[in-house]
Design an enzyme around this catalytic site. Structure first.
Site, PDB file in Angstrom:
ATOM      1  N   HIS A   1       0.844  -1.199   0.000  1.00 16.14           N
ATOM      2  CA  HIS A   1       0.000   0.000   0.000  1.00 16.14           C
ATOM      3  C   HIS A   1       0.876   1.245   0.000  1.00 16.14           C
ATOM      4  O   HIS A   1       2.090   1.159   0.162  1.00 16.14           O
ATOM      5  CB  HIS A   1      -0.990  -0.011   1.170  1.00 16.14           C
ATOM      6  CG  HIS A   1      -0.381   0.101   2.532  1.00 16.14           C
ATOM      7  ND1 HIS A   1       0.400  -0.887   3.090  1.00 16.14           N
ATOM      8  CD2 HIS A   1      -0.431   1.100   3.464  1.00 16.14           C
ATOM      9  CE1 HIS A   1       0.790  -0.515   4.304  1.00 16.14           C
ATOM     10  NE2 HIS A   1       0.304   0.693   4.553  1.00 16.14           N
TER      11      HIS A   1
ATOM     12  N   HIS B   1       1.411   3.977   1.873  1.00 18.44           N
ATOM     13  CA  HIS B   1       1.990   4.754   2.977  1.00 18.44           C
ATOM     14  C   HIS B   1       3.513   4.817   2.889  1.00 18.44           C
ATOM     15  O   HIS B   1       4.169   3.846   2.507  1.00 18.44           O
ATOM     16  CB  HIS B   1       1.557   4.170   4.327  1.00 18.44           C
ATOM     17  CG  HIS B   1       0.111   4.438   4.636  1.00 18.44           C
ATOM     18  ND1 HIS B   1      -0.629   3.662   5.508  1.00 18.44           N
ATOM     19  CD2 HIS B   1      -0.737   5.397   4.178  1.00 18.44           C
ATOM     20  CE1 HIS B   1      -1.865   4.150   5.573  1.00 18.44           C
ATOM     21  NE2 HIS B   1      -1.959   5.184   4.770  1.00 18.44           N
TER      22      HIS B   1
ATOM     23  N   ASP C   1       5.857   4.658   5.011  1.00 20.27           N
ATOM     24  CA  ASP C   1       6.671   3.680   5.736  1.00 20.27           C
ATOM     25  C   ASP C   1       6.696   2.321   5.018  1.00 20.27           C
ATOM     26  O   ASP C   1       7.291   1.363   5.518  1.00 20.27           O
ATOM     27  CB  ASP C   1       6.206   3.533   7.201  1.00 20.27           C
ATOM     28  CG  ASP C   1       4.791   3.033   7.332  1.00 20.27           C
ATOM     29  OD1 ASP C   1       3.904   3.557   6.628  1.00 20.27           O
ATOM     30  OD2 ASP C   1       4.556   2.107   8.124  1.00 20.27           O
ATOM     31  N   HIS C   2       6.070   2.252   3.831  1.00 17.66           N
ATOM     32  CA  HIS C   2       6.106   1.039   3.012  1.00 17.66           C
ATOM     33  C   HIS C   2       6.671   1.307   1.617  1.00 17.66           C
ATOM     34  O   HIS C   2       6.935   0.365   0.871  1.00 17.66           O
ATOM     35  CB  HIS C   2       4.697   0.429   2.898  1.00 17.66           C
ATOM     36  CG  HIS C   2       4.149   0.028   4.230  1.00 17.66           C
ATOM     37  ND1 HIS C   2       4.133  -1.271   4.675  1.00 17.66           N
ATOM     38  CD2 HIS C   2       3.658   0.778   5.254  1.00 17.66           C
ATOM     39  CE1 HIS C   2       3.639  -1.306   5.900  1.00 17.66           C
ATOM     40  NE2 HIS C   2       3.344  -0.072   6.287  1.00 17.66           N
TER      41      HIS C   2
ATOM     42  N   HIS D   1      -7.463  -0.409   5.428  1.00 17.00           N
ATOM     43  CA  HIS D   1      -6.380   0.453   5.950  1.00 17.00           C
ATOM     44  C   HIS D   1      -6.139   1.574   4.935  1.00 17.00           C
ATOM     45  O   HIS D   1      -6.153   2.753   5.277  1.00 17.00           O
ATOM     46  CB  HIS D   1      -5.142  -0.402   6.190  1.00 17.00           C
ATOM     47  CG  HIS D   1      -3.943   0.343   6.680  1.00 17.00           C
ATOM     48  ND1 HIS D   1      -3.872   0.917   7.917  1.00 17.00           N
ATOM     49  CD2 HIS D   1      -2.749   0.606   6.083  1.00 17.00           C
ATOM     50  CE1 HIS D   1      -2.687   1.503   8.068  1.00 17.00           C
ATOM     51  NE2 HIS D   1      -1.998   1.332   6.958  1.00 17.00           N
TER      52      HIS D   1
ATOM     53  N   ASP E   1      -0.337  -3.972   6.227  1.00 21.17           N
ATOM     54  CA  ASP E   1      -0.964  -3.421   7.423  1.00 21.17           C
ATOM     55  C   ASP E   1      -2.423  -3.856   7.536  1.00 21.17           C
ATOM     56  O   ASP E   1      -3.272  -3.112   8.009  1.00 21.17           O
ATOM     57  CB  ASP E   1      -0.866  -1.887   7.420  1.00 21.17           C
ATOM     58  CG  ASP E   1       0.550  -1.395   7.691  1.00 21.17           C
ATOM     59  OD1 ASP E   1       1.445  -2.232   7.922  1.00 21.17           O
ATOM     60  OD2 ASP E   1       0.766  -0.171   7.659  1.00 21.17           O
TER      61      ASP E   1
ATOM     62  N   HIS F   1       4.234  -4.469  10.747  1.00 27.74           N
ATOM     63  CA  HIS F   1       4.689  -3.803  11.983  1.00 27.74           C
ATOM     64  C   HIS F   1       4.780  -4.741  13.174  1.00 27.74           C
ATOM     65  O   HIS F   1       4.008  -5.695  13.293  1.00 27.74           O
ATOM     66  CB  HIS F   1       3.719  -2.667  12.371  1.00 27.74           C
ATOM     67  CG  HIS F   1       3.719  -1.527  11.408  1.00 27.74           C
ATOM     68  ND1 HIS F   1       4.517  -0.419  11.568  1.00 27.74           N
ATOM     69  CD2 HIS F   1       3.016  -1.324  10.265  1.00 27.74           C
ATOM     70  CE1 HIS F   1       4.299   0.424  10.560  1.00 27.74           C
ATOM     71  NE2 HIS F   1       3.385  -0.103   9.764  1.00 27.74           N
TER      72      HIS F   1
HETATM   73 FE    FE Z   1       2.587   0.847   8.002  1.00 29.27          FE
HETATM   74 ZN    ZN Z   2       0.114   1.735   6.497  1.00 27.79          ZN
END
Ligand code: FE
Ligand code: ZN
Length: 256
Positions: A57, A59, A61-62, A115, A134, A172
């Protein structure tokens, strides 16, 4: 039969990076790229050359490592069609029902929105493994940021139907907080009590609690246990629909 080697490593503050490798075919994929430097270090440690990034996805942090890794390695970036415009460097757009080869392995794409609206998961049946980003965490699930509660429940229910021995790699390490919350709403679940103890020991030694396995989640994850009589009674939702129980559990976790 070919083996799929899997290397998981901590990234950023609480993310996991994952590399998968088919030695026979010389193929290596990163599942998400939280950070170029940490993915690069993991590749170096294993002596693997990056050929693909599989994005779950959009975001940061990915995906923050995508462009740098692509520029360095020429890897192909595969990601969700439904949010392709937000995936840096995306080459191949995929969605529900698509399958593609990764070395000797067939990878199946599942839409798991909630998400984010376009979130996807990657399932490799021949290796009994799924990369769920996530969507599911150990004893937890992702926050419902873009989608609806009903949509997120549909995604969890879909993953819950994979073969029970499927190993789940998640985005995570939120396990300790999830376990504490799970115990508060289903304290009579003996499997959960035991697992909470196990993960506390792992974290005390700074060891990962992931990957998890679907059958373990079905026994201990309150977001999947919407039919549990104890949870329904505690939430006073004995007669509610499954997705409504899920929604209440998620809302309580948001406030926890
Ligand atoms: Fe994440
Ligand atoms: Zn995420």
């Amino acid at each position: 039969m070919a083996t799929l080697q899997i290397h998981q490593f901590p990234c950023l503050s609480d993310n996991y990076g994952v590399l998968i490798h088919d030695a026979e075919r010389g193929v290596t994929a990163a599942i998400d790229a939280p950070n170029a430097e940490q993915v690069r270090a993991a590749l170096k440690e294993k002596g693997w050359k990056l050929t693909y990034v599989l994005t779950t996805h959009h975001h940061g942090d990915h995906t923050d490592g995508n462009l740098e890794l692509k520029a360095e390695t020429g890897c192909v970036i595969i990601g969700p069609r439904a949010e392709a415009n937000k995936i840096p460097g995306i080459d191949t757009e995929v969605g529900e029902g698509d399958a593609f080869r990764l070395g000797s392995f067939q990878v199946h794409v599942l839409d798991t929105p909630g998400h984010t609206l376009g979130h996807i998961s990657y399932w490799i049946p021949a290796a009994s493994v799924a990369f769920v980003g996530d969507t599911i965490f150990a004893m937890g699930c992702g926050r419902v940021i873009e989608g609806t509660m009903e949509m997120m429940w549909g995604s969890l229910a879909k993953l819950a139907k994979l073969p029970p021995a499927t190993r789940l790699y998640c985005g995570h390490e939120y396990t300790i907080s999830n376990a504490k919350f799970a115990l508060a709403i289903e304290p009579g679940n003996a499997a959960l009590v035991k697992r909470a103890d196990e993960v506390a020991k792992l974290r005390a030694e700074d060891k990962p609690t992931l990957p998890t396995r679907l059958d373990i989640e079905l026994e201990t994850n309150p977001f999947l246990r919407v039919t549990s009589a104890e949870i329904r009674k505690n939430l006073k939702l004995e007669a509610a629909q499954d997705w409504q129980v899920f929604a209440e559990v998620r809302e309580r976790k948001n406030r926890a």
